[in-house]
Design an enzyme around this catalytic site. Structure first.
Site, PDB file in Angstrom:
ATOM      1  N   ALA A  65      -3.380  17.673  28.672  1.00  0.00           N
ATOM      2  CA  ALA A  65      -3.511  18.994  28.055  1.00  0.00           C
ATOM      3  C   ALA A  65      -3.398  20.023  29.167  1.00  0.00           C
ATOM      4  O   ALA A  65      -3.684  19.723  30.332  1.00  0.00           O
ATOM      5  CB  ALA A  65      -4.871  19.102  27.375  1.00  0.00           C
ATOM      6  N   GLY A 108      -3.894  14.031  27.591  1.00  0.00           N
ATOM      7  CA  GLY A 108      -3.139  14.286  26.370  1.00  0.00           C
ATOM      8  C   GLY A 108      -1.767  13.626  26.394  1.00  0.00           C
ATOM      9  O   GLY A 108      -1.206  13.322  25.339  1.00  0.00           O
ATOM     10  N   GLU A 111      -2.391  10.227  25.314  1.00  0.00           N
ATOM     11  CA  GLU A 111      -2.725  10.307  23.881  1.00  0.00           C
ATOM     12  C   GLU A 111      -1.472  10.553  23.033  1.00  0.00           C
ATOM     13  O   GLU A 111      -1.311   9.968  21.964  1.00  0.00           O
ATOM     14  CB  GLU A 111      -3.774  11.408  23.653  1.00  0.00           C
ATOM     15  CG  GLU A 111      -5.147  10.996  24.195  1.00  0.00           C
ATOM     16  CD  GLU A 111      -6.136  12.151  24.276  1.00  0.00           C
ATOM     17  OE1 GLU A 111      -5.741  13.247  24.742  1.00  0.00           O
ATOM     18  OE2 GLU A 111      -7.305  11.969  23.895  1.00  0.00           O
ATOM     19  N   GLU A 131      -9.785  12.634  32.046  1.00  0.00           N
ATOM     20  CA  GLU A 131     -10.609  13.791  31.665  1.00  0.00           C
ATOM     21  C   GLU A 131     -11.990  13.756  32.300  1.00  0.00           C
ATOM     22  O   GLU A 131     -12.577  14.786  32.611  1.00  0.00           O
ATOM     23  CB  GLU A 131     -10.748  13.858  30.132  1.00  0.00           C
ATOM     24  CG  GLU A 131      -9.466  14.194  29.381  1.00  0.00           C
ATOM     25  CD  GLU A 131      -8.633  12.980  29.003  1.00  0.00           C
ATOM     26  OE1 GLU A 131      -8.836  11.892  29.603  1.00  0.00           O
ATOM     27  OE2 GLU A 131      -7.779  13.124  28.115  1.00  0.00           O
TER      28      GLU A 131
HETATM   29  N1  COA Z   1      -2.465  21.291  33.172  1.00  0.00           N
HETATM   30  C1  COA Z   1      -1.908  22.339  33.768  1.00  0.00           C
HETATM   31  N2  COA Z   1      -1.135  22.250  34.859  1.00  0.00           N
HETATM   32  C2  COA Z   1      -0.925  21.038  35.360  1.00  0.00           C
HETATM   33  C3  COA Z   1      -1.464  19.887  34.789  1.00  0.00           C
HETATM   34  C4  COA Z   1      -2.265  20.039  33.634  1.00  0.00           C
HETATM   35  N3  COA Z   1      -2.793  18.993  32.998  1.00  0.00           N
HETATM   36  N4  COA Z   1      -1.072  18.802  35.515  1.00  0.00           N
HETATM   37  C5  COA Z   1      -0.313  19.279  36.507  1.00  0.00           C
HETATM   38  N5  COA Z   1      -0.211  20.625  36.424  1.00  0.00           N
HETATM   39  C6  COA Z   1       0.512  21.520  37.316  1.00  0.00           C
HETATM   40  C7  COA Z   1      -0.188  21.667  38.654  1.00  0.00           C
HETATM   41  O1  COA Z   1      -1.223  22.609  38.563  1.00  0.00           O
HETATM   42  C8  COA Z   1       0.949  22.104  39.522  1.00  0.00           C
HETATM   43  O2  COA Z   1       1.193  23.479  39.319  1.00  0.00           O
HETATM   44  P1  COA Z   1       1.410  24.466  40.578  1.00  0.00           P
HETATM   45  O3  COA Z   1       2.663  23.941  41.234  1.00  0.00           O
HETATM   46  O4  COA Z   1       1.572  25.802  39.937  1.00  0.00           O
HETATM   47  O5  COA Z   1       0.203  24.322  41.431  1.00  0.00           O
HETATM   48  C9  COA Z   1       2.153  21.352  38.964  1.00  0.00           C
HETATM   49  O6  COA Z   1       1.775  20.962  37.637  1.00  0.00           O
HETATM   50  C10 COA Z   1       2.487  20.098  39.746  1.00  0.00           C
HETATM   51  O7  COA Z   1       1.295  19.304  39.840  1.00  0.00           O
HETATM   52  P2  COA Z   1       0.740  18.735  41.235  1.00  0.00           P
HETATM   53  O8  COA Z   1      -0.716  18.454  41.037  1.00  0.00           O
HETATM   54  O9  COA Z   1       1.122  19.624  42.354  1.00  0.00           O
HETATM   55  O10 COA Z   1       1.594  17.378  41.328  1.00  0.00           O
HETATM   56  P3  COA Z   1       1.179  16.043  42.080  1.00  0.00           P
HETATM   57  O11 COA Z   1       2.398  15.185  42.036  1.00  0.00           O
HETATM   58  O12 COA Z   1       0.561  16.330  43.389  1.00  0.00           O
HETATM   59  O13 COA Z   1       0.021  15.379  41.154  1.00  0.00           O
HETATM   60  C11 COA Z   1      -0.960  14.680  39.086  1.00  0.00           C
HETATM   61  C12 COA Z   1       0.339  14.944  39.876  1.00  0.00           C
HETATM   62  C13 COA Z   1      -0.553  14.327  37.641  1.00  0.00           C
HETATM   63  C14 COA Z   1      -1.726  13.531  39.700  1.00  0.00           C
HETATM   64  C15 COA Z   1      -1.842  15.956  39.075  1.00  0.00           C
HETATM   65  O14 COA Z   1      -1.029  17.063  38.716  1.00  0.00           O
HETATM   66  C16 COA Z   1      -3.012  15.907  38.144  1.00  0.00           C
HETATM   67  O15 COA Z   1      -3.995  15.264  38.435  1.00  0.00           O
HETATM   68  N6  COA Z   1      -2.906  16.608  36.991  1.00  0.00           N
HETATM   69  C17 COA Z   1      -3.983  16.693  36.031  1.00  0.00           C
HETATM   70  C18 COA Z   1      -4.109  15.421  35.230  1.00  0.00           C
HETATM   71  C19 COA Z   1      -5.268  15.532  34.249  1.00  0.00           C
HETATM   72  O16 COA Z   1      -6.406  15.650  34.625  1.00  0.00           O
HETATM   73  N7  COA Z   1      -4.921  15.496  32.948  1.00  0.00           N
HETATM   74  C20 COA Z   1      -5.924  15.590  31.899  1.00  0.00           C
HETATM   75  C21 COA Z   1      -6.104  17.001  31.512  1.00  0.00           C
HETATM   76  S1  COA Z   1      -7.321  17.173  30.239  1.00  0.00           S
END
Ligand code: COA
Length: 257
Positions: A65, A108, A111, A131
């Site tokens: 999400a 999400g 999901e 989460e």
């Molecule tokens: N919501 C909003 N933005 C998100 C996102 C999310 N769930 N997941 C990634 N992004 C954004 C990051 O903020 C980043 O934006 P920016 O460049 O403006 O800073 C961009 O996507 C790239 O993500 P980044 O974290 O730099 O990539 P990465 O390869 O280093 O890491 C993940 C990838 C997936 C491990 C990491 O992005 C992450 O942990 N995301 C959240 C996952 C999560 O908790 N999902 C459940 C949400 S309820």
């Protein structure tokens, strides 16, 4: 056409929906989920659509999400979250959905993949419910569908530790049905969707509904549902066509009747 959701087709009965927010790793915000929901409304009403593929990018199916959007919502905002209706819409779609998952399918994203009827994963796919790392928990079926798909112990481990599993583990656990090279994931999913699209539509619809009932009903109720669905098909022209075509050694021409 909304650019955070690419809509292609239907071609050979298959509609391909591609999540397209590359800057946010396809994080599911309200607008994108709304577009997905609208696309499924249209697909439901269009007899030319027989099955749907949902794909993301090579790096991410969807990384969850949208965290920024979620941070802006208080309790009432979450309670009245418009995305709830969109999730419900995806959940009650009657035609088969095949998810083509490359890269991150987290929160999400995992999901959404689990809303699909068949999951195809690229070798680079990662499935997880992280989460808990944010002080929250899955809210779009992550604690319920994951248990049904991989069993309680692994589901509990994923939801409580927030650690993701790779495609190989997902295959072993039964979360996905096939793993392939990432460059072939979408193609593979489309191939399966096309195969399904050639079958008799009413039989496909009732088969999907019946298989899904296995999660909701006990065995006796599920068997009864299956028997009723099987009986209903006896009234379809496509059943006659399928049986005739077999005996006449030709390909059936199904019409959805
Ligand atoms: N919501 C909003 N933005 C998100 C996102 C999310 N769930 N997941 C990634 N992004 C954004 C990051 O903020 C980043 O934006 P920016 O460049 O403006 O800073 C961009 O996507 C790239 O993500 P980044 O974290 O730099 O990539 P990465 O390869 O280093 O890491 C993940 C990838 C997936 C491990 C990491 O992005 C992450 O942990 N995301 C959240 C996952 C999560 O908790 N999902 C459940 C949400 S309820």
């Amino acid at each position: 056409m909304p650019n955070n959701l690419l809509v292609e087709g239907p071609e050979e009965g298959v509609l391909v929906l591609t999540l397209n927010r590359p800057d946010a790793l396809n994080a599911l915000n309200t607008e994108m989920l709304g577009n997905l929901s609208t696309a499924l409304d249209n697909a439901e009403a269009d007899p030319k659509v027989r099955s749907v593929v949902i794909a993301g990018s090579r790096k991410a199916f969807a990384a969850g999400a949208d965290i920024n959007e979620m941070a802006a919502r208080n309790l009432v905002g979450i309670f009245e979250d418009p995305r709830i209706a969109h999730w419900e819409r995806i959940g009650r779609f009657t035609k088969p959905i095949i998810a083509a998952v490359n890269g991150f399918a987290l929160g999400g994203g995992c999901e959404l993949a689990m809303h699909a009827d068949i999951l195809i994963a690229g070798e680079n796919a990662r499935f997880g419910q992280p989460e808990i790392n944010l002080g929250i928990m899955p809210g779009a079926g992550g604690t319920q569908r994951l248990v049904r798909k991989v069993g309680e112990s692994l589901a509990m481990q994923m939801a409580l530790t927030g650690e993701s599993i790779d495609a190989k583990r997902a295959l072993q656990a039964g979360l996905v049905s096939e793993v392939c090279q990432p460059e072939l994931t979408v193609e593979k999913a489309i191939g399966i969707a096309r195969t399904v699209a050639r079958k008799a539509p009413i039989a496909v619809r009732l088969t999907k509904e019946s298989v899904r009932k296995a999660n909701d009903m006990n065995l006796a109720e599920g068997l009864r549902f299956e028997r009723h669905a099987f009986t209903v098909l006896a009234g379809t022209a496509d059943r006659q066509e399928g049986l005739d075509a077999f005996r006449e050694k030709r390909k059936p021409q199904f019409k959805g009747q």
